[in-house]
Design a protein around this motif. Sequence first.
Motif, mmCIF file in Angstrom:
data_model
loop_
_atom_site.group_PDB
_atom_site.id
_atom_site.type_symbol
_atom_site.label_atom_id
_atom_site.label_comp_id
_atom_site.label_asym_id
_atom_site.label_seq_id
_atom_site.Cartn_x
_atom_site.Cartn_y
_atom_site.Cartn_z
ATOM 1 N N ILE A 13 20.877 -17.504 -3.195
ATOM 2 C CA ILE A 13 20.042 -17.016 -4.296
ATOM 3 C C ILE A 13 18.566 -17.169 -3.946
ATOM 4 N N VAL A 14 18.191 -18.342 -3.471
ATOM 5 C CA VAL A 14 16.788 -18.575 -3.118
ATOM 6 C C VAL A 14 16.374 -17.695 -1.948
ATOM 7 N N ASN A 15 17.277 -17.469 -1.009
ATOM 8 C CA ASN A 15 16.968 -16.575 0.105
ATOM 9 C C ASN A 15 16.667 -15.171 -0.398
ATOM 10 N N THR A 16 17.404 -14.702 -1.388
ATOM 11 C CA THR A 16 17.133 -13.402 -1.980
ATOM 12 C C THR A 16 15.784 -13.395 -2.690
ATOM 13 N N PHE A 17 15.476 -14.467 -3.399
ATOM 14 C CA PHE A 17 14.177 -14.569 -4.061
ATOM 15 C C PHE A 17 13.033 -14.517 -3.044
ATOM 16 N N ILE A 18 13.172 -15.255 -1.952
ATOM 17 C CA ILE A 18 12.119 -15.276 -0.937
ATOM 18 C C ILE A 18 11.949 -13.900 -0.304
ATOM 19 N N GLY A 19 13.064 -13.255 0.001
ATOM 20 C CA GLY A 19 12.977 -11.910 0.556
ATOM 21 C C GLY A 19 12.318 -10.933 -0.391
ATOM 22 N N MET A 20 12.639 -11.040 -1.677
ATOM 23 C CA MET A 20 12.021 -10.151 -2.662
ATOM 24 C C MET A 20 10.526 -10.431 -2.798
ATOM 25 N N PHE A 21 10.146 -11.712 -2.745
ATOM 26 C CA PHE A 21 8.729 -12.063 -2.837
ATOM 27 C C PHE A 21 7.940 -11.435 -1.694
ATOM 28 N N LYS A 22 8.492 -11.467 -0.497
ATOM 29 C CA LYS A 22 7.793 -10.877 0.641
ATOM 30 C C LYS A 22 7.848 -9.353 0.613
ATOM 31 N N ASP A 23 8.927 -8.785 0.085
ATOM 32 C CA ASP A 23 9.069 -7.330 0.068
ATOM 33 C C ASP A 23 8.137 -6.652 -0.933
ATOM 34 N N THR A 24 7.487 -7.433 -1.788
ATOM 35 C CA THR A 24 6.531 -6.813 -2.709
ATOM 36 C C THR A 24 5.384 -6.135 -1.968
ATOM 37 N N SER A 25 5.169 -6.508 -0.696
ATOM 38 C CA SER A 25 4.122 -5.853 0.087
ATOM 39 C C SER A 25 4.420 -4.378 0.315
ATOM 40 N N LEU A 26 5.679 -3.981 0.157
ATOM 41 C CA LEU A 26 6.048 -2.585 0.389
ATOM 42 C C LEU A 26 5.559 -1.659 -0.707
ATOM 43 N N VAL A 27 5.030 -2.207 -1.814
ATOM 44 C CA VAL A 27 4.542 -1.327 -2.880
ATOM 45 C C VAL A 27 3.323 -0.543 -2.436
ATOM 46 N N ILE A 28 2.772 -0.862 -1.276
ATOM 47 C CA ILE A 28 1.646 -0.079 -0.770
ATOM 48 C C ILE A 28 2.064 1.366 -0.521
ATOM 49 N N ILE A 29 3.374 1.605 -0.346
ATOM 50 C CA ILE A 29 3.866 2.958 -0.106
ATOM 51 C C ILE A 29 3.633 3.849 -1.320
ATOM 52 N N ILE A 30 3.491 3.243 -2.502
ATOM 53 C CA ILE A 30 3.237 4.023 -3.722
ATOM 54 C C ILE A 30 1.814 3.786 -4.217
ATOM 55 N N SER A 31 0.929 3.432 -3.278
ATOM 56 C CA SER A 31 -0.505 3.278 -3.569
ATOM 57 C C SER A 31 -0.784 2.149 -4.543
ATOM 58 N N MET A 32 -0.004 1.084 -4.474
ATOM 59 C CA MET A 32 -0.300 -0.137 -5.196
ATOM 60 C C MET A 32 -0.606 -1.217 -4.162
ATOM 61 N N PHE A 33 -1.563 -2.068 -4.471
ATOM 62 C CA PHE A 33 -2.049 -3.004 -3.471
ATOM 63 C C PHE A 33 -1.792 -4.434 -3.929
ATOM 64 N N ASP A 34 -0.845 -5.074 -3.256
ATOM 65 C CA ASP A 34 -0.595 -6.487 -3.506
ATOM 66 C C ASP A 34 -1.589 -7.298 -2.680
ATOM 67 N N LEU A 35 -1.298 -8.570 -2.472
ATOM 68 C CA LEU A 35 -2.221 -9.420 -1.722
ATOM 69 C C LEU A 35 -2.479 -8.872 -0.325
ATOM 70 N N LEU A 36 -1.415 -8.570 0.411
ATOM 71 C CA LEU A 36 -1.600 -8.049 1.760
ATOM 72 C C LEU A 36 -2.290 -6.690 1.751
ATOM 73 N N GLY A 37 -1.952 -5.854 0.779
ATOM 74 C CA GLY A 37 -2.577 -4.546 0.692
ATOM 75 C C GLY A 37 -4.072 -4.632 0.420
ATOM 76 N N VAL A 38 -4.477 -5.559 -0.457
ATOM 77 C CA VAL A 38 -5.903 -5.720 -0.752
ATOM 78 C C VAL A 38 -6.641 -6.269 0.464
ATOM 79 N N VAL A 39 -6.011 -7.190 1.187
ATOM 80 C CA VAL A 39 -6.636 -7.723 2.401
ATOM 81 C C VAL A 39 -6.894 -6.597 3.393
#
Length: 385
Positions: free
Chosen positions: A309-335
């Motif tokens: 369960i925690v492994n899935t949570f960690i993977g999802m937390f890191k995968d939020t960077s993929l929202v840049i594909i829809i022109s949304m900027f998370d922490l990595l996208g803003v950097v």
Amino acid sequence: MQEHDTSWVRTEMALAQQAPAGVRGPLAWVRKNLVGSVGDVILTVLAIALVVMIVPPIINWAFINAQWVGPDRTVCATAAQGGIQPDGWSGACWAFVNAKFGQLMLGRYPIEERWRPILVAILFVALLVPLLIPRVPRKGLNAILLFLVLPIVAFVLLVGGLFGLPHVETQLWGGLLVTLSLSFVGIAVSLPMGIVLALGRRSKMPIVKTLCVIFIEFVRGIPLITVLFFASVMLPLFLPAGVSFDKYLRALIGVSLFAAAYMAEVIRGGLQAIPKGQYEGADSLGLGYWQKMTLIVLPQALKLVIPGIVNTFIGMFKDTSLVIIISMFDLLGVVKQNFADANWATPQTARSGLIFAAFVFWLFCFGMSRYSMYTERRLDTGHKR
């Protein structure tokens, strides 16, 4: 009557003595863990050599030669690059991170309204910390406030438009705000939804089982980028004319559904690991299906699959960077977006920004990992009598 000599029998308890000097203390630890065999000695020497080669340059770059404050790129550039540093200088440009810190955390959220996401963060921490500490009472009330009340309060504060708060479009959100909000909502939605899907996949009702299997296998068979692209670009094409959803809401739905499919398989593994006798024992007590699952089966299954369960949570937390594909900027996208700022264009800027983003991601992922290990140890009662 035969007499026995009892002079050798101890008449008082022996006093506790310290362990021998050879098996305690730092030297004993070194002898056991570092030089216990020829192989250990070789590995220890190689590790020390590797540390000597890598650590001093990293410390020198990240701390000693680093520039912590400054108005623009000149503090992080050499004289040949138009800066104030001597030729050959190399060091971290933390001045870039310091100057862009507010944007890295909140994106383009209006400066005069940034107190609102800060207040949401304070409320989140104030409710999350007591929930994570086992000895704090009233866990039920705490969970209701965190998972039911806080989302409503956060929506009102972040979006605005009510109670005199100016409306802030989600297109202005960014940075760590997007990363945390997407991951928190995804975690809060994917876990219960994954439980329902896992139970549905093991259901004896053909229609329910078929629908759950189709959803899980379809979602797990496509990348998250495809899910986000479909939710952002393709979904509006299937909606009636004039009907539209906010892009941020589409990302929330896409991430939550994607994580729920993976969570369902993790929980199904836990359900299959429960011995058949547990199900039969619950049936013998006359418990209904939901009573059997909520009181007997699910608590044991969830405890078994905490790492998954925690492994899935960690993977999802890191995968939020993929929202840049829809022109949304998370922490990595803003950097990465701020690399285009000519006022901070230096060879050290990109390295410093990416290292800062990596450190923030590692901090949250490491925290989740450590807490999951603590939870496993606390719930590991199988050895007790």
